[in-house]
Scaffold this motif. Structure first.
Motif, PDB file in Angstrom:
ATOM      1  N   PRO A  10      -9.729  12.887  -8.510  1.00  6.83           N
ATOM      2  CA  PRO A  10     -11.062  13.486  -8.511  1.00  6.83           C
ATOM      3  C   PRO A  10     -12.163  12.455  -8.767  1.00  6.83           C
ATOM      4  O   PRO A  10     -12.148  11.743  -9.773  1.00  6.83           O
ATOM      5  CB  PRO A  10     -10.995  14.514  -9.646  1.00  6.83           C
ATOM      6  CG  PRO A  10      -9.939  13.996 -10.566  1.00  6.83           C
ATOM      7  CD  PRO A  10      -8.996  13.146  -9.760  1.00  6.83           C
ATOM      8  N   LEU A  11     -13.112  12.397  -7.847  1.00  5.48           N
ATOM      9  CA  LEU A  11     -14.297  11.561  -7.990  1.00  5.48           C
ATOM     10  C   LEU A  11     -15.513  12.480  -8.008  1.00  5.48           C
ATOM     11  O   LEU A  11     -15.786  13.186  -7.034  1.00  5.48           O
ATOM     12  CB  LEU A  11     -14.400  10.564  -6.837  1.00  5.48           C
ATOM     13  CG  LEU A  11     -15.701   9.756  -6.736  1.00  5.48           C
ATOM     14  CD1 LEU A  11     -15.977   8.976  -8.009  1.00  5.48           C
ATOM     15  CD2 LEU A  11     -15.657   8.814  -5.529  1.00  5.48           C
ATOM     16  N   PHE A  12     -16.223  12.484  -9.133  1.00 13.93           N
ATOM     17  CA  PHE A  12     -17.393  13.341  -9.309  1.00 13.93           C
ATOM     18  C   PHE A  12     -18.661  12.511  -9.107  1.00 13.93           C
ATOM     19  O   PHE A  12     -18.929  11.583  -9.882  1.00 13.93           O
ATOM     20  CB  PHE A  12     -17.412  13.942 -10.716  1.00 13.93           C
ATOM     21  CG  PHE A  12     -16.215  14.787 -11.065  1.00 13.93           C
ATOM     22  CD1 PHE A  12     -16.225  16.160 -10.844  1.00 13.93           C
ATOM     23  CD2 PHE A  12     -15.083  14.215 -11.633  1.00 13.93           C
ATOM     24  CE1 PHE A  12     -15.131  16.947 -11.189  1.00 13.93           C
ATOM     25  CE2 PHE A  12     -13.987  14.989 -11.985  1.00 13.93           C
ATOM     26  CZ  PHE A  12     -14.009  16.357 -11.752  1.00 13.93           C
ATOM     27  N   THR A  36     -22.445  18.252  -7.347  1.00 12.31           N
ATOM     28  CA  THR A  36     -23.132  19.021  -8.378  1.00 12.31           C
ATOM     29  C   THR A  36     -24.422  18.326  -8.806  1.00 12.31           C
ATOM     30  O   THR A  36     -24.427  17.115  -9.045  1.00 12.31           O
ATOM     31  CB  THR A  36     -22.214  19.214  -9.600  1.00 12.31           C
ATOM     32  OG1 THR A  36     -21.089  20.005  -9.211  1.00 12.31           O
ATOM     33  CG2 THR A  36     -22.946  19.910 -10.743  1.00 12.31           C
ATOM     34  N   PHE A  37     -25.483  19.122  -8.908  1.00 10.33           N
ATOM     35  CA  PHE A  37     -26.762  18.669  -9.441  1.00 10.33           C
ATOM     36  C   PHE A  37     -26.991  19.347 -10.791  1.00 10.33           C
ATOM     37  O   PHE A  37     -26.986  20.585 -10.864  1.00 10.33           O
ATOM     38  CB  PHE A  37     -27.909  19.023  -8.490  1.00 10.33           C
ATOM     39  CG  PHE A  37     -27.966  18.177  -7.238  1.00 10.33           C
ATOM     40  CD1 PHE A  37     -28.926  17.185  -7.100  1.00 10.33           C
ATOM     41  CD2 PHE A  37     -27.062  18.382  -6.203  1.00 10.33           C
ATOM     42  CE1 PHE A  37     -28.995  16.410  -5.950  1.00 10.33           C
ATOM     43  CE2 PHE A  37     -27.112  17.611  -5.046  1.00 10.33           C
ATOM     44  CZ  PHE A  37     -28.088  16.621  -4.917  1.00 10.33           C
ATOM     45  N   ASP A  66     -27.356  23.229   1.379  1.00 11.52           N
ATOM     46  CA  ASP A  66     -26.302  22.293   1.766  1.00 11.52           C
ATOM     47  C   ASP A  66     -24.991  22.553   1.033  1.00 11.52           C
ATOM     48  O   ASP A  66     -24.027  21.795   1.198  1.00 11.52           O
ATOM     49  CB  ASP A  66     -26.754  20.860   1.514  1.00 11.52           C
ATOM     50  CG  ASP A  66     -27.648  20.335   2.633  1.00 11.52           C
ATOM     51  OD1 ASP A  66     -27.970  21.106   3.557  1.00 11.52           O
ATOM     52  OD2 ASP A  66     -28.016  19.144   2.596  1.00 11.52           O
ATOM     53  N   GLY A  67     -24.938  23.597   0.208  1.00  5.94           N
ATOM     54  CA  GLY A  67     -23.670  23.975  -0.418  1.00  5.94           C
ATOM     55  C   GLY A  67     -23.356  23.285  -1.722  1.00  5.94           C
ATOM     56  O   GLY A  67     -22.198  23.315  -2.175  1.00  5.94           O
ATOM     57  N   GLY A 127     -15.992  16.183  -4.864  1.00  2.00           N
ATOM     58  CA  GLY A 127     -16.371  17.580  -4.740  1.00  2.00           C
ATOM     59  C   GLY A 127     -17.234  18.072  -5.876  1.00  2.00           C
ATOM     60  O   GLY A 127     -17.668  17.309  -6.752  1.00  2.00           O
ATOM     61  N   ARG A 128     -17.496  19.364  -5.846  1.00  2.00           N
ATOM     62  CA  ARG A 128     -18.306  20.032  -6.864  1.00  2.00           C
ATOM     63  C   ARG A 128     -17.531  20.123  -8.171  1.00  2.00           C
ATOM     64  O   ARG A 128     -16.315  20.349  -8.186  1.00  2.00           O
ATOM     65  CB  ARG A 128     -18.681  21.439  -6.397  1.00  2.00           C
ATOM     66  CG  ARG A 128     -19.596  21.484  -5.215  1.00  2.00           C
ATOM     67  CD  ARG A 128     -19.740  22.861  -4.596  1.00  2.00           C
ATOM     68  NE  ARG A 128     -19.833  23.963  -5.542  1.00  2.00           N
ATOM     69  CZ  ARG A 128     -20.639  25.018  -5.405  1.00  2.00           C
ATOM     70  NH1 ARG A 128     -21.441  25.096  -4.338  1.00  2.00           N
ATOM     71  NH2 ARG A 128     -20.654  25.984  -6.296  1.00  2.00           N
TER      72      ARG A 128
END
Length: 271
Positions: A7-9, A60-61, A81-82, A253-254
């Motif tokens: 996982p890369l956030f 994620t913002f 934009d999802g 990903g989110r």
């Protein structure tokens, strides 16, 4: 680590003008200071969204509730934009300067602002200025958050311990080396005032990625659109994305989607 690999956030703290006004409300009367924050929503976010679209990435913002209220068109573009909108306080005030009642108000107002704008309650929370009070974790549990990204004590996700008991809240830790501000933040009234060559920052982040990937950990990076959204800094982000995607089984990903995938394994491994 996850069903889809490492996982890369890539997370973005859209502080905008609150990076300054939270420290001193009088800064709102200094238009050049405010313009540095405005760059984030005026130029940085559109540039970042275009880059993420090119690589078909959803991320994620973390956004203060005040910014959500002030910049509805920006929030709409992010949602279109999802991408996920997560909680980053209401006004970005430093938690250690707040009373218990004020911290609760920041939580409630930020939560409500995001829910009105998105139609859902935020699932994740990141503290402003990387600080917690004695009640912060209790508030996360009280408000039903699913994940947190605050601590610096690990390179792997884990379940938060709150009040001596294991919770189901997934912690996504990071470190200052995985934040753009220590490298690039420059303002005459804020701490730091550094300006590293983009190539040196890319080298640092690629090396961090390679080590964490080899150890099958995770990588959480915190960006600020007014910082990383500048042309030479966005080049660093794009090259990091390219480097990560050249490896097999990397999931960018989110936070909400990746933590949903992580949680069953963390629960199974927990005592």
């Amino acid at each position: 680590m996850t069903s889809r690999g490492f996982p890369l956030f890539l997370t973005f703290d859209l502080d905008a003008e609150t990076m300054w006004t939270a420290r001193d409300p009088a800064y709102a009367q200094r238009p050049i200071l405010m313009s540095q924050g405005a760059y984030g929503w005026k130029v940085g976010v559109p540039r970042i969204l275009e880059l993420l679209r090119r690589y078909n990435l959803k991320v994620t913002f973390f956004v203060p509730g005040l910014v959500v209220e002030q910049r509805p068109a920006t929030i709409e573009a992010i949602l279109k934009d999802g991408h996920e909108i997560a909680h980053h306080s209401y006004s970005h005030r430093w938690i250690l300067s707040l009373s218990e009642a004020e911290e609760r108000e920041e939580m409630e107002k930020g939560f409500d602002a995001i829910k009105r704008a998105t139609g859902y309650g935020p699932r994740g929370w990141r503290s402003p200025a990387a600080e917690l009070s004695p009640i912060s974790l209790d508030l996360l549990k009280e408000w039903g958050f699913d994940y947190s990204s605050n601590f610096f004590d690990d390179d792997s996700p884990y379940l938060l311990n709150i009040g001596g008991e294991r919770s189901n809240i997934v912690e996504l830790p990071f470190r200052w080396v995985l934040d753009d501000a220590p490298f690039f933040q420059y303002s005459i009234v804020l701490p730091g005032r550094t300006m590293h060559p983009p190539s040196s920052v890319l080298e640092s982040w690629k090396t961090e990625f390679d080590m964490l990937y080899a150890e099958d950990r995770m990588m959480m990076i915190g960006f600020h659109p007014q910082i990383i959204g500048q042309p030479s800094r966005l080049w660093v982000l794009e090259k990091l994305i390219e480097h990560a995607l050249s490896h097999s089984n990397v999931w960018i990903g989110r936070c909400d989607e990746i933590t949903d995938d992580l949680r069953p394994g963390l629960l199974a491994a927990a005592p």
